[in-house]
Design an enzyme around this catalytic site. Structure first.
Site, PDB file in Angstrom:
ATOM      1  N   GLY A 239       0.767  -1.235   0.000  1.00 35.18           N
ATOM      2  CA  GLY A 239       0.000   0.000   0.000  1.00 35.18           C
ATOM      3  C   GLY A 239       0.799   1.287   0.000  1.00 35.18           C
ATOM      4  O   GLY A 239       0.211   2.376  -0.050  1.00 35.18           O
ATOM      5  N   GLU A 289       4.362  -6.314   1.755  1.00 36.90           N
ATOM      6  CA  GLU A 289       3.904  -6.762   0.430  1.00 36.90           C
ATOM      7  C   GLU A 289       3.746  -5.590  -0.522  1.00 36.90           C
ATOM      8  O   GLU A 289       2.659  -5.340  -1.043  1.00 36.90           O
ATOM      9  CB  GLU A 289       2.545  -7.468   0.576  1.00 36.90           C
ATOM     10  N   PRO A 290       4.819  -4.859  -0.775  1.00 33.52           N
ATOM     11  CA  PRO A 290       4.676  -3.700  -1.660  1.00 33.52           C
ATOM     12  C   PRO A 290       4.571  -4.121  -3.123  1.00 33.52           C
ATOM     13  O   PRO A 290       5.260  -5.041  -3.560  1.00 33.52           O
ATOM     14  CB  PRO A 290       5.971  -2.922  -1.421  1.00 33.52           C
ATOM     15  N   ARG A 292       3.025  -1.420  -5.879  1.00 37.00           N
ATOM     16  CA  ARG A 292       3.133  -0.129  -6.553  1.00 37.00           C
ATOM     17  C   ARG A 292       4.444   0.597  -6.252  1.00 37.00           C
ATOM     18  O   ARG A 292       5.078   1.155  -7.144  1.00 37.00           O
ATOM     19  CB  ARG A 292       1.965   0.750  -6.105  1.00 37.00           C
ATOM     20  N   ARG A 328      -6.133   2.581 -15.539  1.00 40.68           N
ATOM     21  CA  ARG A 328      -6.193   3.295 -14.253  1.00 40.68           C
ATOM     22  C   ARG A 328      -7.016   4.583 -14.289  1.00 40.68           C
ATOM     23  O   ARG A 328      -7.785   4.836 -13.364  1.00 40.68           O
ATOM     24  CB  ARG A 328      -4.780   3.581 -13.709  1.00 40.68           C
ATOM     25  N   TYR A 332      -9.914   4.096 -11.635  1.00 44.95           N
ATOM     26  CA  TYR A 332      -9.681   4.702 -10.312  1.00 44.95           C
ATOM     27  C   TYR A 332      -9.485   6.204 -10.381  1.00 44.95           C
ATOM     28  O   TYR A 332      -8.908   6.775  -9.450  1.00 44.95           O
ATOM     29  CB  TYR A 332      -8.392   4.183  -9.674  1.00 44.95           C
ATOM     30  N   CYS A 358     -14.205   2.595 -28.104  1.00 43.88           N
ATOM     31  CA  CYS A 358     -15.562   3.120 -28.165  1.00 43.88           C
ATOM     32  C   CYS A 358     -16.202   3.165 -26.780  1.00 43.88           C
ATOM     33  O   CYS A 358     -17.133   2.416 -26.479  1.00 43.88           O
ATOM     34  CB  CYS A 358     -16.391   2.272 -29.118  1.00 43.88           C
ATOM     35  N   GLU A 359     -15.652   4.015 -25.925  1.00 45.16           N
ATOM     36  CA  GLU A 359     -16.151   4.211 -24.561  1.00 45.16           C
ATOM     37  C   GLU A 359     -15.831   5.648 -24.171  1.00 45.16           C
ATOM     38  O   GLU A 359     -14.703   6.100 -24.392  1.00 45.16           O
ATOM     39  CB  GLU A 359     -15.404   3.320 -23.547  1.00 45.16           C
ATOM     40  N   TYR A 387       0.046  -1.845 -12.085  1.00 47.92           N
ATOM     41  CA  TYR A 387      -1.363  -1.918 -12.479  1.00 47.92           C
ATOM     42  C   TYR A 387      -1.563  -1.327 -13.878  1.00 47.92           C
ATOM     43  O   TYR A 387      -2.574  -0.691 -14.160  1.00 47.92           O
ATOM     44  CB  TYR A 387      -2.263  -1.247 -11.420  1.00 47.92           C
TER      45      TYR A 387
HETATM   46  C1  LIG Z   1      -2.746  -5.440  -3.832  1.00 49.37           C
HETATM   47  C2  LIG Z   1      -2.172  -6.002  -2.598  1.00 49.37           C
HETATM   48  C3  LIG Z   1      -0.894  -5.611  -2.185  1.00 49.37           C
HETATM   49  C4  LIG Z   1      -0.060  -4.592  -2.930  1.00 49.37           C
HETATM   50  O1  LIG Z   1      -0.597  -3.318  -2.873  1.00 49.37           O
HETATM   51  P1  LIG Z   1       0.282  -2.067  -3.372  1.00 49.37           P
HETATM   52  O2  LIG Z   1      -0.583  -0.907  -3.132  1.00 49.37           O
HETATM   53  O3  LIG Z   1       0.562  -2.278  -4.816  1.00 49.37           O
HETATM   54  O4  LIG Z   1       1.515  -2.031  -2.557  1.00 49.37           O
HETATM   55  C5  LIG Z   1      -0.378  -6.203  -1.056  1.00 49.37           C
HETATM   56  N1  LIG Z   1      -1.085  -7.100  -0.330  1.00 49.37           N
HETATM   57  C6  LIG Z   1      -2.323  -7.494  -0.701  1.00 49.37           C
HETATM   58  C7  LIG Z   1      -3.032  -8.489   0.115  1.00 49.37           C
HETATM   59  C8  LIG Z   1      -2.909  -6.956  -1.839  1.00 49.37           C
HETATM   60  O5  LIG Z   1      -4.133  -7.330  -2.196  1.00 49.37           O
END
Ligand SMILES: *Cc1c(COP(=O)(O)O)cnc(C)c1O
Length: 427
Positions: A239, A289-290, A292, A328, A332, A358-359, A387
């Site tokens: 995140g 768990e990065p 992005r 994106r 979003y 066509c959107e 993404y």
């Molecule tokens: C999507 C996701 C991430 C990665 O999120 P980022 O914003 O790309 O860092 C990590 N853990 C889980 C469980 C996710 O679904």
């Protein structure tokens, strides 16, 4: 490190001029910087200092085999959300035993595949999933390592489509219900080994405050589970946000430099400085768990301007990439800076950059001031490494774009552009 910048009026990725790539390989094409990916991964490691930690790259952000291989060679773990992603990790030389498997809807086939490859942990999102995992592991005569995803009910203050840590989101299990669930599981589910605890409150967070709030809130739970169920890890999710606005002008294109509530720029070092002290005394291995953060600003999408259309209300610059290549903005309200491959010095114009699909949602920006690039010129949509390609589709029977990996002055096509025959194969 500045991976994307103008040199002598030409936009470069590292030491490669992007115009040359557009001319040789055509457009639309994704281009990634290998050294930016490495830099981000290493900086996060450094920022975490001597905290007992492991970085598991979120494969869903960018699953190109060559990108995964860069990270596998650095010893990264991987956070996967499907059997297909596990397949990719294995093909890229990643270690399944450093894989965590997230997601609310794992199928029987995916569970068996992941058990056979002895992944590190299934990150489970519901009690029925945990029970099913126990059943499938029993059939195979193995023990399934598992962590439950806790929903801490924290507002990540990000776009509602990428917020995941509130009670109304489909993700995780209510904070209050976790202890009982672990107690029940340890009594009733003999084929489950409760190995950890997981959380992930959302994506593109540009302040450390929600991270800190979530860690502070969940820490007593993590400690209680360690005490009672002997868990060994706590995943605090991904995140970490990146700069999308002015990413070129600010010179911050290659690393995270989000803004906190007081508009003070934040760096990955400050992220580390904020969370490490909270986690240091937990005595659990901390997983991150990065996605992005690692790849977002390491990639761009090259696209060529086909036409300009001046209506009474607006000017449209029509390019050869569409929402099928980069969704994106449509999905979003994502922002991507626009940089012509040949630098413009003149006045800016206000225009919409739109694709051929066509959107009405098929736009990259609306009413934005930008250099007045013309048909025949190519531009880069910046910050498209996460993404981006992974969400591309064949909508309108458009071939998936090519992907190129740049390393210093060299480059490699790491995925060929699809052909029309590729699109209909299997029909
Ligand atoms: C999507 C996701 C991430 C990665 O999120 P980022 O914003 O790309 O860092 C990590 N853990 C889980 C469980 C996710 O679904």
């Amino acid at each position: 490190m500045h991976a994307f910048s103008y040199k002598n009026g030409q936009l470069h990725c590292e030491d490669v001029a992007l115009q040359g790539l557009a001319d040789t390989y055509g457009t639309p094409t994704y281009v990634y910087s290998a050294n930016t990916i490495l830099d981000h991964f290493r900086r996060l490691h450094l920022a975490l200092g001597d905290l007992d930690h492991e970085i598991a790259f979120a494969v869903k952000a960018n699953s190109n085999l060559s990108v995964l291989r860069i990270l596998a060679d650095e010893g990264a773990g991987f956070d996967i959300v499907s059997g297909g992603e596990l397949f990719r990790v294995i093909k890229a030389g990643g270690n399944p035993q450093q894989c965590t498997f997230a997601g609310v809807g794992k199928t029987r086939e995916e569970i068996i595949y992941a058990l056979q490859h002895q992944i590190y942990s299934f990150n489970v999102e519901s009690e029925s999933e945990l029970r099913y995992l126990n059943e499938v592991a029993g059939e195979l005569g193995v023990i399934a390592p598992a962590a439950v995803r806790v929903n801490p009910n924290i507002d990540a203050k990000t776009h509602k489509y990428i917020s995941t840590g509130k009670s109304e989101n489909k993700f995780g299990i209510d904070f209050e219900a976790i202890i009982d669930l672990y107690d029940r599981a340890s009594r009733e589910l003999p084929n489950i080994r409760l190995r950890g605890l997981q959380m992930h409150i959302g994506s593109q967070l540009t302040s450390v405050k929600p991270f800190m709030e979530a860690v502070e809130k969940v820490k007593p739970l993590a400690l209680a589970l360690k005490e009672k169920h002997n868990i060994e890890f706590w995943s605090i999710g991904g995140g970490i946000g990146i700069v999308y606005h002015d990413s070129l002008a600010s010179g911050a294109v290659s690393w995270w430099d989000g803004q906190d509530a007081e508009s003070k720029p934040l760096t990955i070092e400050e992220y580390g400085a904020a969370v490490v002290p909270l986690l240091q005394d937990v005595g659990l291995k901390i997983l991150l768990e990065p996605g992005r953060y690692i790849v977002g600003n390491a990639g761009v999408l090259l696209t060529k301007c086909l036409y300009e259309k001046k209506g009474s209300a607006k000017t449209f610059k029509i390019v050869d990439a569409g929402m099928n290549d980069l969704i994106r903005p449509a999905l979003y309200e994502g922002h991507h800076e626009i940089a012509p491959l040949q630098e413009h010095k003149g006045d800016l114009v206000k225009a919409d950059v739109v694709g051929p699909i066509c959107e009405s949602g098929d736009f990259f920006c609306q009413d934005r001031e930008m250099p007045d690039f013309q048909p025949g010129e190519s531009i880069a949509l910046l910050s498209a490494g996460a993404y981006g390609f992974v969400m591309a589709s064949n909508y309108n029977s458009r071939p998936l774009p090519a992907e190129i990996l740049v390393d210093g002055a060299t480059h490699r096509v790491v995925r060929k552009r699809q052909t029309l025959e590729d699109i209909i194969a299997g029909e």
